[in-house]
Structure formats: structure tokens, C-alpha cells
Design a protein around this motif. Structure first.
Motif, PDB file in Angstrom:
ATOM      1  N   VAL A   1       0.831  -1.202   0.000  1.00 63.37           N
ATOM      2  CA  VAL A   1       0.000   0.000   0.000  1.00 63.37           C
ATOM      3  C   VAL A   1       0.872   1.262   0.000  1.00 63.37           C
ATOM      4  CG1 VAL A   1      -1.718   1.314   1.312  1.00 63.37           C
ATOM      5  CG2 VAL A   1      -1.951  -1.168   1.088  1.00 63.37           C
ATOM      6  N   LEU A   2       1.932   1.250   0.775  1.00 66.17           N
ATOM      7  CA  LEU A   2       2.813   2.411   0.821  1.00 66.17           C
ATOM      8  C   LEU A   2       3.513   2.639  -0.513  1.00 66.17           C
ATOM      9  CD1 LEU A   2       4.385   2.026   4.382  1.00 66.17           C
ATOM     10  CD2 LEU A   2       2.760   3.774   3.619  1.00 66.17           C
ATOM     11  N   TYR A   3       3.967   1.574  -1.154  1.00 69.14           N
ATOM     12  CA  TYR A   3       4.599   1.740  -2.462  1.00 69.14           C
ATOM     13  C   TYR A   3       3.633   2.387  -3.453  1.00 69.14           C
ATOM     14  CZ  TYR A   3       9.062  -0.657  -1.810  1.00 69.14           C
ATOM     15  OH  TYR A   3      10.346  -0.982  -1.429  1.00 69.14           O
ATOM     16  N   ALA A   4       2.341   2.116  -3.282  1.00 71.21           N
ATOM     17  CA  ALA A   4       1.352   2.683  -4.195  1.00 71.21           C
ATOM     18  C   ALA A   4       0.943   4.101  -3.817  1.00 71.21           C
ATOM     19  CB  ALA A   4       0.109   1.794  -4.222  1.00 71.21           C
ATOM     20  N   MET A   5       0.900   4.425  -2.524  1.00 70.66           N
ATOM     21  CA  MET A   5       0.256   5.652  -2.077  1.00 70.66           C
ATOM     22  C   MET A   5       1.170   6.661  -1.382  1.00 70.66           C
ATOM     23  SD  MET A   5      -3.438   4.318  -0.648  1.00 70.66           S
ATOM     24  CE  MET A   5      -4.383   3.062  -1.510  1.00 70.66           C
ATOM     25  N   ALA A   6       2.301   6.218  -0.851  1.00 72.32           N
ATOM     26  CA  ALA A   6       3.180   7.159  -0.155  1.00 72.32           C
ATOM     27  C   ALA A   6       3.936   8.024  -1.156  1.00 72.32           C
ATOM     28  CB  ALA A   6       4.173   6.401   0.725  1.00 72.32           C
ATOM     29  N   SER A   7       4.377   9.181  -0.702  1.00 76.81           N
ATOM     30  CA  SER A   7       5.136  10.073  -1.575  1.00 76.81           C
ATOM     31  C   SER A   7       6.495   9.457  -1.899  1.00 76.81           C
ATOM     32  CB  SER A   7       5.345  11.425  -0.893  1.00 76.81           C
ATOM     33  OG  SER A   7       6.246  11.293   0.201  1.00 76.81           O
ATOM     34  N   GLN A   8       7.035   9.843  -3.042  1.00 78.78           N
ATOM     35  CA  GLN A   8       8.324   9.298  -3.449  1.00 78.78           C
ATOM     36  C   GLN A   8       9.420   9.721  -2.475  1.00 78.78           C
ATOM     37  OE1 GLN A   8       8.681   7.049  -6.046  1.00 78.78           O
ATOM     38  NE2 GLN A   8      10.639   6.770  -4.964  1.00 78.78           N
ATOM     39  N   GLU A   9       9.309  10.940  -1.937  1.00 79.56           N
ATOM     40  CA  GLU A   9      10.318  11.424  -0.992  1.00 79.56           C
ATOM     41  C   GLU A   9      10.341  10.563   0.259  1.00 79.56           C
ATOM     42  OE1 GLU A   9       9.232  14.570  -3.778  1.00 79.56           O
ATOM     43  OE2 GLU A   9       8.029  13.253  -2.486  1.00 79.56           O
ATOM     44  N   TRP A  10       9.158  10.237   0.776  1.00 84.71           N
ATOM     45  CA  TRP A  10       9.113   9.393   1.974  1.00 84.71           C
ATOM     46  C   TRP A  10       9.650   8.000   1.661  1.00 84.71           C
ATOM     47  CZ3 TRP A  10       7.226   4.770   3.663  1.00 84.71           C
ATOM     48  CH2 TRP A  10       7.324   4.544   5.035  1.00 84.71           C
ATOM     49  N   LEU A  11       9.249   7.465   0.519  1.00 83.08           N
ATOM     50  CA  LEU A  11       9.703   6.123   0.140  1.00 83.08           C
ATOM     51  C   LEU A  11      11.222   6.076   0.003  1.00 83.08           C
ATOM     52  CD1 LEU A  11       6.984   5.164  -2.504  1.00 83.08           C
ATOM     53  CD2 LEU A  11       7.362   4.042  -0.287  1.00 83.08           C
ATOM     54  N   ASP A  12      11.805   7.114  -0.573  1.00 81.71           N
ATOM     55  CA  ASP A  12      13.256   7.127  -0.742  1.00 81.71           C
ATOM     56  C   ASP A  12      13.962   7.081   0.609  1.00 81.71           C
ATOM     57  OD1 ASP A  12      12.997   7.206  -3.471  1.00 81.71           O
ATOM     58  OD2 ASP A  12      13.268   9.386  -3.634  1.00 81.71           O
ATOM     59  N   GLU A  13      13.450   7.844   1.592  1.00 78.32           N
ATOM     60  CA  GLU A  13      14.051   7.822   2.932  1.00 78.32           C
ATOM     61  C   GLU A  13      13.847   6.481   3.609  1.00 78.32           C
ATOM     62  OE1 GLU A  13      14.199  11.269   5.666  1.00 78.32           O
ATOM     63  OE2 GLU A  13      12.592  12.042   4.391  1.00 78.32           O
ATOM     64  N   TRP A  14      12.644   5.941   3.464  1.00 76.00           N
ATOM     65  CA  TRP A  14      12.314   4.669   4.118  1.00 76.00           C
ATOM     66  C   TRP A  14      13.157   3.523   3.554  1.00 76.00           C
ATOM     67  CZ3 TRP A  14       9.249   0.661   1.667  1.00 76.00           C
ATOM     68  CH2 TRP A  14       9.005  -0.429   2.502  1.00 76.00           C
ATOM     69  N   LYS A  15      13.415   3.543   2.260  1.00 80.57           N
ATOM     70  CA  LYS A  15      14.220   2.479   1.656  1.00 80.57           C
ATOM     71  C   LYS A  15      15.635   2.454   2.229  1.00 80.57           C
ATOM     72  CE  LYS A  15      11.693   2.507  -2.736  1.00 80.57           C
ATOM     73  NZ  LYS A  15      11.729   2.910  -4.173  1.00 80.57           N
ATOM     74  N   VAL A  16      16.115   3.608   2.656  1.00 81.81           N
ATOM     75  CA  VAL A  16      17.443   3.689   3.267  1.00 81.81           C
ATOM     76  C   VAL A  16      17.395   3.292   4.732  1.00 81.81           C
ATOM     77  CG1 VAL A  16      19.326   5.251   3.893  1.00 81.81           C
ATOM     78  CG2 VAL A  16      18.224   5.464   1.649  1.00 81.81           C
ATOM     79  N   SER A  17      16.421   3.823   5.469  1.00 82.50           N
ATOM     80  CA  SER A  17      16.372   3.635   6.926  1.00 82.50           C
ATOM     81  C   SER A  17      15.655   2.361   7.343  1.00 82.50           C
ATOM     82  CB  SER A  17      15.680   4.837   7.583  1.00 82.50           C
ATOM     83  OG  SER A  17      16.373   6.029   7.305  1.00 82.50           O
ATOM     84  N   GLY A  18      14.644   1.931   6.564  1.00 84.09           N
ATOM     85  CA  GLY A  18      13.873   0.749   6.932  1.00 84.09           C
ATOM     86  C   GLY A  18      12.931   1.033   8.097  1.00 84.09           C
ATOM     87  N   TRP A  19      12.307  -0.041   8.577  1.00 84.69           N
ATOM     88  CA  TRP A  19      11.402   0.086   9.712  1.00 84.69           C
ATOM     89  C   TRP A  19      12.181   0.238  11.005  1.00 84.69           C
ATOM     90  CZ3 TRP A  19       6.792   1.224   8.260  1.00 84.69           C
ATOM     91  CH2 TRP A  19       6.218   0.626   7.135  1.00 84.69           C
ATOM     92  N   PRO A  20      11.655   1.011  11.943  1.00 82.84           N
ATOM     93  CA  PRO A  20      12.320   1.093  13.253  1.00 82.84           C
ATOM     94  C   PRO A  20      12.141  -0.206  14.012  1.00 82.84           C
ATOM     95  CG  PRO A  20      10.217   2.221  13.320  1.00 82.84           C
ATOM     96  CD  PRO A  20      10.428   1.825  11.884  1.00 82.84           C
ATOM     97  N   ALA A  21      12.999  -0.427  14.988  1.00 81.31           N
ATOM     98  CA  ALA A  21      12.841  -1.597  15.851  1.00 81.31           C
ATOM     99  C   ALA A  21      11.484  -1.510  16.511  1.00 81.31           C
ATOM    100  CB  ALA A  21      13.948  -1.622  16.905  1.00 81.31           C
ATOM    101  N   HIS A  22      10.734  -2.604  16.469  1.00 79.11           N
ATOM    102  CA  HIS A  22       9.381  -2.584  17.024  1.00 79.11           C
ATOM    103  C   HIS A  22       9.341  -3.410  18.296  1.00 79.11           C
ATOM    104  CE1 HIS A  22       5.007  -4.085  16.973  1.00 79.11           C
ATOM    105  NE2 HIS A  22       5.123  -3.020  17.721  1.00 79.11           N
ATOM    106  N   ASP A  23       9.223  -2.725  19.400  1.00 78.44           N
ATOM    107  CA  ASP A  23       8.978  -3.386  20.672  1.00 78.44           C
ATOM    108  C   ASP A  23       8.103  -2.455  21.498  1.00 78.44           C
ATOM    109  OD1 ASP A  23      12.415  -2.678  21.641  1.00 78.44           O
ATOM    110  OD2 ASP A  23      10.693  -1.347  21.463  1.00 78.44           O
TER     111      ASP A  23
END
Length: 222
Positions: free
Chosen positions: A188-210
Motif C-alpha cells: 500500500v505504501l509503495y502505491a500511495m506514499a510520496s516518493q520522498e518518503w519512500l526514498d528515505e524509508w528504503k534507506v532507513s527501513g522500519w524502526p525496531a518494534h517493541d
């Protein structure tokens, strides 16, 4: 007080046993006798707390709603990016499916004709409202493309998660449900998120989830 505590424990045991039976067999095929055996309660005790099998099923749905609300409340006020909070919420829901029979039973019950109306007021609605607000915030930040909007974002995501949950049931394996839910969000994010956000996310990834991730500021993109 001791009598009230015994009554509370008996009721909780009946609800837990009913959830196990509903999750396994659905509403129509669920056996009251099996529920009684699983709870170690008498028929009199069950009918003291619940007037019917439907009443018992609605108690399970009510308990599940409380769990969904608790999940969304846990993430309220998080300083993480809204998309990261959505990921945290659905990951907690996936873990609930894996570990909590009440959550599993809720999903099985709301697809039964007797409980179709619960879709509009049940657990999915509780987390959906939180997800809508998070998507709205992301759009205000410029990270959700304007042609989609928060309503479409959460509707498509919810449908995808329901499908993933259903597929996990078909193959009798919920071990990968957390990964499957995350994949749905990523599509869904690949389809709907902005390219700028996606570019940052591809570098940083998801945060540790706890548990602490919902309460601790993150140095990831916000």
C-alpha cells in the motif's frame, strides 16, 4: 468479595473457553457442552452469566474490542512517523492473532451472518479509526499522495490484512502473519506514499518494534 471474585473468574473462564470453541469451529457449529468442559463451569453458572450462545459470542466480541482499543491506546502519542505507528499497530494485531484466542475468535465471528453488523463497530473499526487519523496526519506532512487520501489508504490496507488473515487460516499457519501484515502495508505504501518518503524509508527501513518503540522518540525519518 470472595464470591464476587469467584464469579468474575468463572465468567472469564467461560468467555475464554467460548473464544477457543468459536475460533476453532465458528459460531453455528460451536458446542455449548464443549465450552462448559473447557471452562470447568456448570450449565447453571454459564446461564447465570449468559442468556444464550449468542450472548456469549457477543461477550467474546466485546472482550476483543477492548484488546483492539488497548493496542491503539498503546500507540497514542507516539513520536514516530504516522506510517511507522500504523506498522506498529498492525504488528501488535498480528501478534494478537498468534497468541490470543479472543482476537482469533473475533475474526472468525464477524464473518458469520449473525454478526455482520459487528464489522461496523468491532475491533477492525477501532483500529481503523486510529489508522485513518494517522494517514490523515501523513497526508498533512506531504507523505501520502493527495490523489489517494486517508480513507482509501485505510480501506485498501484493511482489505489486504483481512485477506492475509484468511489465507493464514486456509493454510493453518499463522506463524508468518506478522510478516504478511507488514508486506500488505508495504504494498500500500509503495502505491500511495510520496516518493520522498519512500526514498528515505528504503534507506532507513522500519524502526525496531517493541513495547518501548511506542513511547521513545526515534531518530528515524519523521
Amino acid at each position: 468479595m470472595a464470591q464476587q471474585e469467584r464469579a468474575r473468574r468463572t465468567r472469564a473462564a467461560i468467555v475464554e473457553a467460548a473464544a477457543s470453541e468459536f475460533a476453532r469451529r465458528g459460531y453455528a457449529a460451536a458446542s455449548v457442552n464443549t465450552i462448559l468442559e473447557g471452562s470447568n463451569a456448570t450449565k447453571g453458572a454459564m446461564y447465570f452469566h449468559f442468556q444464550s450462545k449468542e450472548d456469549l459470542a457477543r461477550a467474546v466480541l466485546s472482550s476483543a474490542l477492548e484488546k483492539y482499543v488497548a493496542i491503539t491506546e498503546k500507540w497514542k502519542g507516539s513520536t514516530l512517523h504516522p506510517f511507522f505507528v500504523v506498522r506498529g499497530i498492525i504488528d501488535d494485531i498480528a501478534r494478537g492473532f498468534q497468541t490470543d484466542v479472543i482476537v482469533r475468535a473475533e475474526f472468525r465471528l464477524i464473518v458469520e451472518p449473525e454478526f455482520y453488523s459487528e464489522v461496523q463497530s468491532g475491533g477492525g473499526q477501532a483500529w481503523g479509526k486510529a489508522g485513518f487519523e494517522l494517514a490523515r496526519r501523513a497526508q498533512e506532512m506531504g507523505d501520502l499522495e493527495p490523489e489517494f487520501g486517508p480513507e482509501k489508504f485505510i480501506r485498501v490496507l484493511s482489505a489486504s490484512l483481512a485477506g492475509q488473515r484468511y489465507m493464514a487460516d486456509l493454510v493453518s499457519d499463522s506463524r508468518n502473519l506478522r510478516l504478511m501484515f507488514e508486506e500488505s502495508l508495504e504494498v500500500v505504501l509503495y502505491a500511495m506514499a510520496s516518493q520522498e518518503w519512500l526514498d528515505e524509508w528504503k534507506v532507513s527501513g522500519w524502526p525496531a518494534h517493541d513495547r518501548e518503540a511506542a513511547e521513545t522518540p526515534s531518530d528515524l525519518p519523521v
